[in-house]
Design a protein around this motif. Structure first.
Motif, short mmCIF file in Angstrom:
data_model
loop_
_atom_site.label_atom_id
_atom_site.label_comp_id
_atom_site.label_asym_id
_atom_site.label_seq_id
_atom_site.Cartn_x
_atom_site.Cartn_y
_atom_site.Cartn_z
N GLU A 241 61.33 -13.63 11.32
CA GLU A 241 60.67 -13.35 10.04
C GLU A 241 59.85 -14.55 9.59
N VAL A 242 60.43 -15.74 9.71
CA VAL A 242 59.70 -16.95 9.32
C VAL A 242 58.48 -17.12 10.22
N GLY A 243 58.66 -16.89 11.52
CA GLY A 243 57.56 -17.05 12.46
C GLY A 243 56.40 -16.11 12.20
N ASP A 244 56.67 -14.98 11.55
CA ASP A 244 55.60 -14.03 11.22
C ASP A 244 54.72 -14.53 10.08
N THR A 245 55.22 -15.48 9.31
CA THR A 245 54.49 -15.89 8.10
C THR A 245 53.93 -17.31 8.18
N GLY A 246 54.36 -18.10 9.14
CA GLY A 246 53.87 -19.47 9.20
C GLY A 246 54.30 -20.19 10.46
N ALA A 247 53.94 -21.46 10.54
CA ALA A 247 54.23 -22.26 11.73
C ALA A 247 55.71 -22.63 11.79
N VAL A 248 56.20 -22.76 13.01
CA VAL A 248 57.60 -23.12 13.26
C VAL A 248 57.62 -24.28 14.24
N ALA A 249 58.29 -25.37 13.88
CA ALA A 249 58.36 -26.54 14.75
C ALA A 249 59.62 -26.51 15.59
N HIS A 250 59.50 -27.04 16.80
CA HIS A 250 60.64 -27.15 17.72
C HIS A 250 60.86 -28.61 18.07
N ILE A 251 62.07 -29.10 17.85
CA ILE A 251 62.45 -30.46 18.22
C ILE A 251 63.19 -30.39 19.55
N PRO A 252 62.63 -30.94 20.63
CA PRO A 252 63.25 -30.80 21.95
C PRO A 252 64.37 -31.82 22.18
N LEU A 253 65.38 -31.75 21.34
CA LEU A 253 66.55 -32.61 21.46
C LEU A 253 67.79 -31.77 21.15
N PRO B 27 73.52 -26.25 28.21
CA PRO B 27 72.48 -26.58 27.23
C PRO B 27 71.51 -25.42 27.05
N VAL B 28 70.96 -25.28 25.87
CA VAL B 28 69.92 -24.29 25.59
C VAL B 28 68.68 -25.09 25.18
N PHE B 29 67.82 -25.36 26.17
CA PHE B 29 66.58 -26.09 25.92
C PHE B 29 65.49 -25.05 25.65
N GLN B 30 65.08 -24.99 24.39
CA GLN B 30 64.24 -23.90 23.92
C GLN B 30 62.77 -24.12 24.26
N PRO B 31 62.00 -23.03 24.27
CA PRO B 31 60.54 -23.14 24.30
C PRO B 31 60.00 -23.36 22.90
N MET B 32 58.69 -23.59 22.78
CA MET B 32 58.07 -23.50 21.47
C MET B 32 58.24 -22.07 20.97
N PHE B 33 58.06 -21.87 19.67
CA PHE B 33 58.44 -20.59 19.07
C PHE B 33 57.86 -19.40 19.82
N ASP B 34 58.75 -18.48 20.16
CA ASP B 34 58.41 -17.30 20.94
C ASP B 34 59.23 -16.14 20.37
N VAL C 293 55.11 -26.95 8.21
CA VAL C 293 55.70 -25.77 8.84
C VAL C 293 56.57 -25.02 7.84
N GLU C 294 56.96 -23.80 8.24
CA GLU C 294 57.86 -22.98 7.44
C GLU C 294 59.30 -23.09 7.91
N ALA C 295 59.50 -23.54 9.14
CA ALA C 295 60.85 -23.63 9.70
C ALA C 295 60.86 -24.63 10.83
N ARG D 25 52.92 -30.59 18.64
CA ARG D 25 52.19 -29.47 19.23
C ARG D 25 52.81 -28.14 18.83
N SER D 26 54.14 -28.10 18.78
CA SER D 26 54.81 -26.86 18.43
C SER D 26 54.55 -26.45 16.99
N ALA D 27 54.20 -27.42 16.14
CA ALA D 27 53.98 -27.15 14.72
C ALA D 27 52.60 -26.57 14.44
N ALA D 28 51.79 -26.37 15.47
CA ALA D 28 50.48 -25.75 15.28
C ALA D 28 50.67 -24.31 14.82
N PRO D 29 49.69 -23.76 14.10
CA PRO D 29 49.82 -22.37 13.65
C PRO D 29 50.11 -21.39 14.79
#
Length: 648
Positions: free
Chosen positions: A302-314, A263-270, A240-242, A628-632
């Motif tokens: 900006e990072v999400g425009d160029t590559g995959a972004v992983a989300h750790i749900p913790l 708490p702020v429990f995020q979605p996968m990159f959006d 991933v890029e981020a 799963r979140s690290a997918a392109p």
């Protein structure tokens, strides 16, 4: 007899009269649990959330053995209200919640077991106090990355800086360096002595030359869990890029301890979700070479425009309530344009609502001259319907098309779409009423010029208030697609404010669904052969996502949806059988896509109402979600197998 009459009225769909009759029963028999339960169900159908919850609580109080009331509280997203029950009744409610109480719920056993340690939304401090952050999985190939931590402390106090640095010194992962960017006077404060005690720490007006491949951006006052850098280092190995994680907030008191909240429990990159600084990650890891001195959301998008972004749900980061940074708010998505909008409305004998639907769109449009209507009239039988259709047909912007066939929602919309050359097609139910001024500008603003947004949906509300639709979620309760936010008070923003915040959605309702005509034609329109009545909107959304475009929920577009009037509130066995048949077809086509949702964070319960409570995800769940979140493109839908051509 009066109770039976109230129940008959409710089953017939006359909710207002049934509620009045239940109230009459309760004046005579205030201890009737069945009457309180029926009153709650009627009020729920009317969209009267607070009144419905009160009735369900009272039903549980007066008749603890009445299993339906406790179920209704949980399924209605009112898990917290069970605390108002006496201990004995609450034990009964807890027991009922954990059991399979019907054949429909039998498949939820394993989900219920996984959620056995669930908590109400008001109980986050208890969630945090029992939280055990699992160790990250062993990496297949570990390169022992170096992480350079960039700490923005330009408006921070020495205490805020100390909080962040102490959390770094407690990290289990040791290959890090930190640069604190402070106000000038901070370098003379004792907190700067930490740089003398640990050479990995540096104070300066600019970051030191990066030695590692990764930069972690945080604000002073943010503390990291001791496993945070270990998790970030592991996720950086996923190509991933981020990487970002969840976070929460804390109020600290030396005598009474810490109190965790919000708490702020995020979605996968959006990218749309992260256009709002209020939900910006508290910690963001990204590859070296980018300018860290920018708002977190700008950097992440900006990072999400160029590559995959992983989300750790913790919740690996915690912001001190005293040092919450000022966060930018997004502007309302709005733009002028010369695109023409064609509103397509199938209808049959619903004159009063149809007239309001059309009038509200015209009255509230910024450019009504660029809005046209195609009304698909399906075999009207009432004089008032025929009169209204004649009247509408006289308007230059409206065309009435006689749809003299057995009703097929998909086919009606497909036929209408072929008659229009407008740039944007808006598929609309005849039982809706626009509330947003200049809705056409908002719609154009939501539909990006770059073509990434394929479908735009809206916030739908009940006539009496309360949310009817805030997007469609997948995979909860082992059930089919379901409306998010349903029955919730319209004044409530939802977890992380998501019901009032633009974000990607797995699907949106066809009661208001906008897309470009070019994309609609590219995808072959709605599948009129497989989805004549139900799930045609979900199938279209999944095909849009399959093509790489986005489905956007835009709550700045608000409508009233008189759903119970157009469809009724009680389905016949035949209608239920048909619905299940089309849902089975949807499952055969899309398979596992119907059971996962990129927006759903595993820290929320998955065995009852969406976002109805908190739970502790297992280490395996955290790993699976992060991978799963690290997918392109984690939002891209995949079908079960090859599918024949859908064109009619």
């Amino acid at each position: 007899m009066l109770l039976q009459y109230a129940q008959a009225l409710r089953r017939a769909g006359d909710l207002q009269e049934s509620a009045t009759t239940y109230e009459a029963v309760l004046q005579r028999e205030p201890g009737s649990g069945l009457a309180w339960l029926g009153l709650g169900i009627a009020r729920k159908g009317l969209g009267l959330r607070s009144a419905a919850i009160k009735a369900f609580v009272e039903a549980s109080r007066v008749a603890p053995e009445l299993k339906g009331a406790a179920e209704e509280l949980v399924n209605y997203g009112a898990r917290d209200e069970r605390r108002t029950l006496a201990p004995r009744e609450k034990l009964v409610a807890d027991a009922m919640e954990g059991m399979a109480l019907s054949l429909r719920q039998a498949h939820q056993w394993w989900d219920a077991l996984a959620d056995h340690s669930s908590f109400g939304l008001r109980d986050y401090d208890q969630v945090r106090s029992t939280l055990h952050i699992p160790v990250p999985p062993a990496a297949e190939t570990w390169t022992d990355p170096q992480i350079d931590v960039w700490i923005d402390a330009r408006s921070a106090s020495p205490t805020a800086i100390r909080i962040t640095l102490q959390s770094l010194l407690d990290q289990q992962f040791g290959r890090w360096t930190a640069t604190v960017i402070p106000a000038a006077e901070i370098e003379l404060h004792p907190v700067a002595s930490l740089a003398d005690s640990d050479k990995r720490i540096r104070f300066g007006s600019s970051p030191s030359p990066q030695r590692g491949d990764w930069t972690l951006r945080i604000d002073a006052g943010t503390s990291l869990h001791s496993s945070a850098l270990s998790w970030f280092a592991w996720a950086s190995m996923l190509g991933v890029e981020a990487v970002y994680s969840d976070h929460d907030h804390v109020t600290r008191d030396w005598k009474h301890g810490s109190y965790y909240r919000d708490p702020v429990f995020q979605p996968m990159f959006d990218p749309h979700w992260f256009s709002d600084g209020e939900v910006a990650p508290a910690a963001l890891l990204f590859r070296r070479g980018r300018d860290a001195d920018r708002p977190m959301v700008d950097l992440l998008r900006e990072v999400g425009d160029t590559g995959a972004v992983a989300h750790i749900p913790l919740p690996l980061a915690t912001r001190d309530m005293r040092y919450r940074p000022a966060l930018p708010k997004p502007a309302r998505p709005e733009r002028d344009g010369d695109e023409r909008i064609c509103v397509i409305i199938p209808t049959r004998d619903n004159a009063g609502l149809l007239e309001r639907a059309v009038a509200s769109l015209i009255d509230l449009a910024a450019s009504p001259e660029r809005v046209e209507f195609i009304i698909m009239s399906n075999r009207p039988a009432l004089d008032e319907s025929l009169a209204l259709l004649c009247e509408l047909d006289q308007q230059p912007s409206t065309r009435i098309v006689q749809f003299d066939e057995p009703f097929n929602w998909s086919r009606a919309n497909n036929l209408a779409a072929r008659l229009s050359d407008a740039d944007i097609l808006l598929f609309l139910n005849d039982d809706t009423e626009m509330l947003t001024r200049y809705w056409d500008r908002v719609l154009l603003g939501a539909m990006s010029r770059d073509g990434r947004v394929g479908i735009v949906g809206a916030l739908m509300e009940y006539p009496a208030g309360g949310i009817q639709h805030a997007g469609i979620m997948m995979g909860l309760n082992g059930d089919g697609p379901q409306h998010e936010g349903r029955w919730q008070d319209g004044e409530i923003d939802g977890p992380g404010g998501r019901w009032k915040r633009r974000h990607l959605s797995s699907a949106v309702t066809g009661a208001f669904m906008a897309m470009t005509r070019d994309l609609f034609e590219e995808l072959g329109g709605f599948d009129e052969k497989r989805f004549a009545i139900a799930y045609n909107d979900v199938d279209m959304c999944l095909r849009v996502r399959e093509s790489g475009r986005q489905v956007l929920y835009c709550p700045q577009l608000r409508l009233i949806h008189h759903e119970s009037i157009s469809r009724g509130v009680n389905l016949t066995p035949e209608m239920l059988e048909w619905d299940q048949g089309e849902l089975t077809t949807l499952r055969e086509i899309w398979g596992a896509t119907l059971f996962t949702d990129p927006a759903y964070n595993p820290n929320f319960v998955g065995a009852d109402y969406p976002h109805g409570g908190y739970r502790h995800p297992t280490g395996q769940e955290v790993e699976a979600h992060t991978r799963r979140s690290a997918a392109p493109d984690p939002w891209r839908a995949a079908r079960q197998g090859d599918r024949p051509d859908r064109r009619s």
